[in-house]
Scaffold this motif. Structure first.
Motif, mmCIF file in Angstrom:
data_model
loop_
_atom_site.group_PDB
_atom_site.id
_atom_site.type_symbol
_atom_site.label_atom_id
_atom_site.label_comp_id
_atom_site.label_asym_id
_atom_site.label_seq_id
_atom_site.Cartn_x
_atom_site.Cartn_y
_atom_site.Cartn_z
ATOM 1 N N LYS A 167 -3.104 -1.218 63.487
ATOM 2 C CA LYS A 167 -2.898 -1.422 64.923
ATOM 3 C C LYS A 167 -3.983 -2.338 65.493
ATOM 4 C CE LYS A 167 -0.606 3.000 65.927
ATOM 5 N NZ LYS A 167 -0.737 4.304 66.660
ATOM 6 N N ALA A 168 -5.225 -2.102 65.066
ATOM 7 C CA ALA A 168 -6.338 -2.899 65.569
ATOM 8 C C ALA A 168 -6.257 -4.344 65.107
ATOM 9 C CB ALA A 168 -7.657 -2.282 65.121
ATOM 10 N N GLN A 169 -5.697 -4.564 63.931
ATOM 11 C CA GLN A 169 -5.572 -5.917 63.386
ATOM 12 C C GLN A 169 -4.847 -6.838 64.363
ATOM 13 O OE1 GLN A 169 -3.046 -6.067 59.961
ATOM 14 N NE2 GLN A 169 -3.415 -8.241 59.559
ATOM 15 N N LYS A 170 -3.848 -6.301 65.045
ATOM 16 C CA LYS A 170 -3.040 -7.110 65.966
ATOM 17 C C LYS A 170 -3.825 -7.547 67.193
ATOM 18 C CE LYS A 170 1.112 -4.599 64.522
ATOM 19 N NZ LYS A 170 2.213 -3.697 64.956
ATOM 20 N N LEU A 171 -4.958 -6.896 67.439
ATOM 21 C CA LEU A 171 -5.758 -7.203 68.623
ATOM 22 C C LEU A 171 -6.898 -8.168 68.338
ATOM 23 C CD1 LEU A 171 -5.986 -3.596 70.121
ATOM 24 C CD2 LEU A 171 -4.349 -5.402 70.698
ATOM 25 N N LEU A 172 -7.112 -8.497 67.067
ATOM 26 C CA LEU A 172 -8.161 -9.451 66.723
ATOM 27 C C LEU A 172 -7.848 -10.821 67.299
ATOM 28 C CD1 LEU A 172 -9.027 -8.628 62.997
ATOM 29 C CD2 LEU A 172 -10.561 -8.437 64.942
ATOM 30 N N ASP A 173 -8.903 -11.596 67.587
ATOM 31 C CA ASP A 173 -8.697 -12.912 68.203
ATOM 32 C C ASP A 173 -8.397 -14.008 67.189
ATOM 33 O OD1 ASP A 173 -11.142 -13.079 67.027
ATOM 34 O OD2 ASP A 173 -12.266 -13.525 68.855
ATOM 35 N N ILE A 174 -8.281 -13.647 65.906
ATOM 36 C CA ILE A 174 -7.873 -14.610 64.876
ATOM 37 C C ILE A 174 -6.814 -13.966 63.995
ATOM 38 C CG2 ILE A 174 -10.127 -15.755 64.819
ATOM 39 C CD1 ILE A 174 -10.633 -14.260 62.147
ATOM 40 N N GLU A 175 -6.044 -14.802 63.319
ATOM 41 C CA GLU A 175 -5.053 -14.288 62.379
ATOM 42 C C GLU A 175 -5.764 -13.711 61.163
ATOM 43 O OE1 GLU A 175 -1.706 -14.082 62.576
ATOM 44 O OE2 GLU A 175 -1.944 -14.673 64.669
ATOM 45 N N THR A 176 -5.344 -12.518 60.749
ATOM 46 C CA THR A 176 -5.975 -11.870 59.594
ATOM 47 C C THR A 176 -4.929 -11.297 58.662
ATOM 48 O OG1 THR A 176 -6.124 -9.774 60.808
ATOM 49 C CG2 THR A 176 -8.071 -11.203 60.849
ATOM 50 N N ASN A 177 -5.308 -11.242 57.397
ATOM 51 C CA ASN A 177 -4.516 -10.534 56.402
ATOM 52 C C ASN A 177 -5.407 -9.423 55.859
ATOM 53 O OD1 ASN A 177 -2.697 -9.709 54.445
ATOM 54 N ND2 ASN A 177 -3.313 -11.294 52.996
#
Length: 232
Positions: A34-44
């Motif tokens: 859920k937190a991944q979607k809130l990061l300011d960069i694209e992440t895998n």
């Protein structure tokens, strides 16, 4: 093939390990996604279990130590030869660690109210932590904690209050180095005092409560941002 941790097509690769001995590790996984979607960069983000020395690899960017019984987890690490690999991994500035509840005890250098004979810890935080500070399992409770740092109240929807879930929880009773930042405190009206329940020192964070048991993922987002910044 780019090396692990590189950015390809503006997507950062992050590998997070969770010490799956006890505690709500599945809930941590869900909160991380859920937190991944809130990061300011694209992440895998790849989330992997850590239960063996071979799992403590250099390409592991972050590690979460969930709650549970700190003595049991400590014995597991000792019996499985994981103490030294974890300490060496944590010595690297680019590696980020977060302990919740029992994880706070394991990350602290000094512990009060230990069981007879004591217990080894990973010793990364210059703090004194008191086991079962608020009482035994029957004294578990939920209460608002006051967030002390702006890194956890960055958006308009974030307040300086967080719903803390405390299960046979520890607390920080002494900070032994100025490099330790207090992230959150709990006010106890019956004692008329404020107890330190979340701290950070460098790339190591610890919370006495369980953010993974709430819908608010700002602590997991902060952890991922710590990982992201350590990779730069």
């Amino acid at each position: 093939m780019p090396p692990s941790g590189s950015i390809e097509n503006d997507t950062m690769q992050i590998k997070i390990g969770i010490l799956e001995v006890q505690g709500a590790f599945q809930e941590h996984k869900v909160a991380l996604m859920k937190a991944q979607k809130l990061l300011d960069i694209e992440t895998n983000i790849q989330v992997t279990e850590v239960r063996h020395p071979d799992h403590v690899t250099d390409d592991l960017d972050g590690l979460i130590i969930p709650g549970g019984e700190s003595t049991t987890i400590s014995l597991f690490l000792k019996r499985n030869g994981m103490e030294e690999p974890l300490r060496k991994w944590m010595d690297e500035d680019r590696h980020v660690s977060w302990g919740t509840c029992a994880g706070m005890i394991l990350l602290s250098k000094f512990t009060e109210n230990q069981k007879q004979g004591g217990q080894p810890t990973l010793g990364k935080l210059d703090t004194v932590v008191s086991r079962n500070f608020f009482g035994r399992q029957v004294h578990s409770f939920e209460a608002p904690v006051t967030v002390q740092e702006k890194c956890l109240t960055k958006t308009d929807t974030d307040t300086d209050s967080f719903h803390g879930v405390f299960i046979r929880a520890p607390a920080v009773v002494e900070v032994c180095d100025p490099s330790v930042t207090v992230l959150a405190k709990l006010h106890r009206p019956d004692k008329n005092d404020d107890v330190i329940v979340a701290i950070q020192q460098g790339n190591v964070m610890a919370t006495a409560f369980h953010p993974e048991l709430t819908e608010d993922v700002r602590w997991h987002l902060h952890f991922l941002e710590m990982v992201k910044n350590a990779k730069k």
